[in-house]
Write a protein that holds these residues in place. Structure first.
Motif, PDB file in Angstrom:
ATOM      1  N   LEU B 101       0.822  -1.221   0.000  1.00 19.68           N
ATOM      2  CA  LEU B 101       0.000   0.000   0.000  1.00 19.68           C
ATOM      3  C   LEU B 101       0.857   1.273   0.000  1.00 19.68           C
ATOM      4  CD1 LEU B 101      -2.872   1.294   0.237  1.00 19.68           C
ATOM      5  CD2 LEU B 101      -2.462   1.365   2.706  1.00 19.68           C
ATOM      6  N   SER B 102       1.826   1.360   0.903  1.00 20.99           N
ATOM      7  CA  SER B 102       2.596   2.611   1.018  1.00 20.99           C
ATOM      8  C   SER B 102       3.410   2.878  -0.234  1.00 20.99           C
ATOM      9  CB  SER B 102       3.576   2.565   2.198  1.00 20.99           C
ATOM     10  OG  SER B 102       3.001   2.059   3.324  1.00 20.99           O
ATOM     11  N   THR B 103       3.909   1.799  -0.849  1.00 22.84           N
ATOM     12  CA  THR B 103       4.688   1.985  -2.071  1.00 22.84           C
ATOM     13  C   THR B 103       3.785   2.506  -3.189  1.00 22.84           C
ATOM     14  OG1 THR B 103       6.069   0.136  -1.349  1.00 22.84           O
ATOM     15  CG2 THR B 103       6.334   0.860  -3.619  1.00 22.84           C
ATOM     16  N   TYR B 104       2.562   1.961  -3.244  1.00 21.54           N
ATOM     17  CA  TYR B 104       1.571   2.486  -4.207  1.00 21.54           C
ATOM     18  C   TYR B 104       1.239   3.949  -3.900  1.00 21.54           C
ATOM     19  CZ  TYR B 104      -3.238   3.746  -5.392  1.00 21.54           C
ATOM     20  OH  TYR B 104      -4.363   4.445  -5.779  1.00 21.54           O
ATOM     21  N   LEU B 105       0.982   4.246  -2.625  1.00 22.88           N
ATOM     22  CA  LEU B 105       0.603   5.618  -2.267  1.00 22.88           C
ATOM     23  C   LEU B 105       1.725   6.594  -2.604  1.00 22.88           C
ATOM     24  CD1 LEU B 105      -1.237   5.136   1.171  1.00 22.88           C
ATOM     25  CD2 LEU B 105      -2.268   5.846  -1.008  1.00 22.88           C
ATOM     26  N   HIS B 106       2.955   6.143  -2.436  1.00 26.04           N
ATOM     27  CA  HIS B 106       4.070   7.029  -2.770  1.00 26.04           C
ATOM     28  C   HIS B 106       4.062   7.363  -4.263  1.00 26.04           C
ATOM     29  CE1 HIS B 106       8.278   8.206  -3.645  1.00 26.04           C
ATOM     30  NE2 HIS B 106       8.047   8.934  -2.569  1.00 26.04           N
ATOM     31  N   GLU B 107       3.819   6.355  -5.099  1.00 26.03           N
ATOM     32  CA  GLU B 107       3.748   6.617  -6.550  1.00 26.03           C
ATOM     33  C   GLU B 107       2.538   7.498  -6.888  1.00 26.03           C
ATOM     34  OE1 GLU B 107       6.182   5.926  -8.481  1.00 26.03           O
ATOM     35  OE2 GLU B 107       7.217   4.794  -6.913  1.00 26.03           O
ATOM     36  N   LEU B 108       1.416   7.208  -6.214  1.00 21.38           N
ATOM     37  CA  LEU B 108       0.189   7.970  -6.474  1.00 21.38           C
ATOM     38  C   LEU B 108       0.374   9.452  -6.144  1.00 21.38           C
ATOM     39  CD1 LEU B 108      -2.993   7.937  -6.989  1.00 21.38           C
ATOM     40  CD2 LEU B 108      -3.163   7.869  -4.491  1.00 21.38           C
ATOM     41  N   TRP B 109       0.861   9.718  -4.933  1.00 19.26           N
ATOM     42  CA  TRP B 109       0.988  11.128  -4.514  1.00 19.26           C
ATOM     43  C   TRP B 109       2.059  11.848  -5.323  1.00 19.26           C
ATOM     44  CZ3 TRP B 109      -3.289  12.254  -2.771  1.00 19.26           C
ATOM     45  CH2 TRP B 109      -3.933  11.570  -1.745  1.00 19.26           C
ATOM     46  N   THR B 110       3.093  11.132  -5.701  1.00 14.90           N
ATOM     47  CA  THR B 110       4.117  11.755  -6.553  1.00 14.90           C
ATOM     48  C   THR B 110       3.491  12.204  -7.873  1.00 14.90           C
ATOM     49  OG1 THR B 110       5.822  10.361  -5.560  1.00 14.90           O
ATOM     50  CG2 THR B 110       6.360  11.381  -7.662  1.00 14.90           C
ATOM     51  N   ALA B 111       2.640  11.327  -8.441  1.00 16.65           N
ATOM     52  CA  ALA B 111       1.991  11.667  -9.713  1.00 16.65           C
ATOM     53  C   ALA B 111       0.988  12.813  -9.539  1.00 16.65           C
ATOM     54  CB  ALA B 111       1.297  10.436 -10.294  1.00 16.65           C
ATOM     55  N   LEU B 112       0.328  12.862  -8.382  1.00 18.86           N
ATOM     56  CA  LEU B 112      -0.707  13.890  -8.173  1.00 18.86           C
ATOM     57  C   LEU B 112      -0.129  15.244  -7.739  1.00 18.86           C
ATOM     58  CD1 LEU B 112      -3.628  11.824  -6.575  1.00 18.86           C
ATOM     59  CD2 LEU B 112      -3.593  12.941  -8.820  1.00 18.86           C
ATOM     60  N   LEU B 113       1.181  15.310  -7.554  1.00 24.26           N
ATOM     61  CA  LEU B 113       1.800  16.608  -7.220  1.00 24.26           C
ATOM     62  C   LEU B 113       1.475  17.650  -8.282  1.00 24.26           C
ATOM     63  CD1 LEU B 113       5.378  15.495  -6.042  1.00 24.26           C
ATOM     64  CD2 LEU B 113       3.595  16.533  -4.632  1.00 24.26           C
ATOM     65  N   THR B 114       1.272  17.182  -9.524  1.00 21.19           N
ATOM     66  CA  THR B 114       1.000  18.112 -10.622  1.00 21.19           C
ATOM     67  C   THR B 114      -0.467  18.078 -11.044  1.00 21.19           C
ATOM     68  OG1 THR B 114       1.727  16.371 -12.134  1.00 21.19           O
ATOM     69  CG2 THR B 114       3.353  18.049 -11.558  1.00 21.19           C
ATOM     70  N   SER B 115      -1.340  17.561 -10.187  1.00 19.76           N
ATOM     71  CA  SER B 115      -2.771  17.553 -10.517  1.00 19.76           C
ATOM     72  C   SER B 115      -3.258  18.981 -10.745  1.00 19.76           C
ATOM     73  CB  SER B 115      -3.563  16.931  -9.358  1.00 19.76           C
ATOM     74  OG  SER B 115      -4.958  17.116  -9.571  1.00 19.76           O
ATOM     75  N   THR B 116      -4.183  19.121 -11.690  1.00 15.07           N
ATOM     76  CA  THR B 116      -4.765  20.441 -11.929  1.00 15.07           C
ATOM     77  C   THR B 116      -5.824  20.785 -10.877  1.00 15.07           C
ATOM     78  OG1 THR B 116      -6.323  19.388 -13.450  1.00 15.07           O
ATOM     79  CG2 THR B 116      -4.370  20.441 -14.422  1.00 15.07           C
ATOM     80  N   ASP B 117      -6.170  19.817 -10.047  1.00 14.42           N
ATOM     81  CA  ASP B 117      -7.018  20.092  -8.876  1.00 14.42           C
ATOM     82  C   ASP B 117      -6.059  20.555  -7.762  1.00 14.42           C
ATOM     83  OD1 ASP B 117      -8.252  19.807  -6.359  1.00 14.42           O
ATOM     84  OD2 ASP B 117      -9.567  18.192  -7.057  1.00 14.42           O
ATOM     85  N   ASP B 118      -6.086  21.838  -7.471  1.00 14.13           N
ATOM     86  CA  ASP B 118      -5.099  22.425  -6.546  1.00 14.13           C
ATOM     87  C   ASP B 118      -5.117  21.771  -5.167  1.00 14.13           C
ATOM     88  OD1 ASP B 118      -4.296  24.123  -8.506  1.00 14.13           O
ATOM     89  OD2 ASP B 118      -5.462  25.849  -7.784  1.00 14.13           O
ATOM     90  N   THR B 119      -6.311  21.404  -4.696  1.00 13.43           N
ATOM     91  CA  THR B 119      -6.388  20.779  -3.372  1.00 13.43           C
ATOM     92  C   THR B 119      -5.737  19.402  -3.382  1.00 13.43           C
ATOM     93  OG1 THR B 119      -8.426  21.990  -2.967  1.00 13.43           O
ATOM     94  CG2 THR B 119      -7.948  20.161  -1.483  1.00 13.43           C
ATOM     95  N   LEU B 120      -5.996  18.638  -4.448  1.00 15.89           N
ATOM     96  CA  LEU B 120      -5.345  17.327  -4.555  1.00 15.89           C
ATOM     97  C   LEU B 120      -3.828  17.481  -4.582  1.00 15.89           C
ATOM     98  CD1 LEU B 120      -7.253  14.994  -7.060  1.00 15.89           C
ATOM     99  CD2 LEU B 120      -7.064  14.838  -4.572  1.00 15.89           C
TER     100      LEU B 120
END
Lengths: 162, 249
Positions: B101-120
């Motif tokens: 899970l944590s390894t997945y979450l790390h990849e997920l949050w890294t990818a969402l750093l550039t989300s166009t949803d500012d809160t995300l």
């Protein structure tokens, strides 16, 4: 509104201590992001959490409102902002000195560009020896890990660098 | 409910349910330091969940806050993967699950750093540092148990075998609306799989364990279909708020 009104409101908000580490103020910690006073005397304060789940934020929010109201500010709002993400580099030098005096090893500066640094050794805040080791990567709060000194044998908290 | 709200809720439910599950280890972990560690990891995930639920409620615009979404939705409305709702099992199984899970979450949050949803993007910037630390904690346990005694090796391998089939659901992007990908709000989780596998397999091999070859489990969490264990988890999490609506202390 005058500059001094703003400066005074900021100073009042900045005196609020962290409930978990009362030797530090929220100004020392770098979690007080902004204080704005409008021409009707309403105060808007922005604070940011150290960790996403920091349970002290609700208490800090209430304490900021209380401190400002005690100084005569009537309408105080406190907003929690996430961006930009807090880093231990925002802790003041004064804050780091106070932490060490209190018996908590302060965070080390983050290397440029690197994520979580590996501290190979910490100086014991009790006796000053660099001969210390990590006991547990998680301590009494989310922001700390637990260490022990091999020389004076005292356990101590370390404020993790993030 | 818009696809944007559903997406944020799915992200929120993964970390909320994982947090609730980890909290169950308090006073049951093999050592006191581990009670503290798992509680702190759960607390980080709960903080992430609170921000995401609040955001989902605001996007929805029907007046539901984080508490309404956490306590007053029924099982079929939760969109988390099965991996996070599974009951503890052996401590080694919990560590296997935390690694996946944590390894997945790390990849997920890294990818969402550039989300166009500012809160995300803002949640991601805080969370990415936290989950990296969690993944490292899991890695150390997997190494210690896998490359430990014959008994710890056996149980770590068994834990890995038990959890592995549930990892695949994390990378099933079929629930993410195409428009959210086009506008840069969401990431397609299937694109995270390769980097995730690289990191996980490296830990498994370093721990002298064998990468499981089992087939993915049949799941349905993103559609609100859950396992029997989910009902008990929700009952514990929600009963106080439902028995005493509006209670505060």
């Amino acid at each position: 509104m005058t500059v001094s009104t703003y400066a005074r409101a900021r100073a009042v908000a900045g005196t609020v201590p962290d409930p978990e580490i009362p030797v530090l103020t929220i100004e020392d910690l770098g979690i007080l992001r902004d204080v704005a006073v409008d021409d009707r005397g309403r105060v808007h304060v922005q604070i940011t959490p150290t960790y996403s789940g920091c349970p002290a934020m609700d208490a800090i929010r209430a304490d900021v409102v209380e401190a400002l109201e005690r100084e005569g500010y009537a309408a105080v709002t406190v907003e929690l902002v996430l961006s930009p993400a807090w880093t231990t580099d925002w802790m003041s030098e004064e804050g780091k000195r106070k932490l060490e005096e209190y018996g908590i090893a302060p965070p080390s500066p983050l290397p440029a560009g690197g994520p979580v640094p590996l501290s190979l050794s910490l100086r014991c805040p009790q006796c000053g020896s660099p001969d210390t080791r990590e006991l547990s990567r998680f301590g009494s709060t989310a922001c700390k890990s637990l260490w022990v000194c091999n020389v004076c044998r005292e356990p101590f908290d370390h404020f993790k660098s993030i | 409910m818009t696809e944007h709200v559903r997406y944020v809720l799915a992200l929120a439910d993964d970390v909320l349910v994982a947090s609730q599950r980890l909290g169950g280890w308090i006073a049951r972990a093999p050592e006191l330091e581990e009670d503290v560690a798992l509680a702190n990891i759960g607390l980080d995930l709960l903080g992430q969940a609170r921000s995401l639920l609040t955001h989902a409620g605001a996007l929805e615009g029907e007046g539901r806050d984080e508490d309404a979404l956490a306590y007053f939705r029924d099982e079929r409305d939760f969109l988390n993967v099965h991996l996070v709702e599974r009951s503890h099992g052996d401590f080694a199984a919990t560590m296997a699950r935390l690694l996946l899970l944590s390894t997945y979450l790390h990849e997920l949050w890294t990818a969402l750093l550039t989300s166009t949803d500012d809160t995300l993007a803002a949640v991601a910037a805080k969370a990415v540092k936290e989950v990296d630390y969690h993944a490292d904690h899991a890695r150390m346990w997997v190494l210690r148990l896998g490359d430990g005694t014959e008994e710890s090796h056996r149980r770590m391998q068994a834990g890995l075998e038990a959890e592995w089939p549930y990892a695949e659901e994390l990378f099933d992007g079929s629930y993410v609306d195409a428009a959210l990908l086009e506008t840069g709000v969401a990431v397609d989780p299937s694109t995270l799989r390769e980097r995730w596998a690289g990191r996980v397999v490296a830990v498994v091999e370093e721990a002298t364990l064998t990468v499981p070859t089992s087939r993915p489990a049949v799941t349905g969490g993103r559609r609100g279909i859950h396992t029997e264990e989910m009902g008990y988890l929700l009952a514990e999490m929600q009963h106080l708020a439902r028995s005493h609506p509006g209670a505060s202390w």
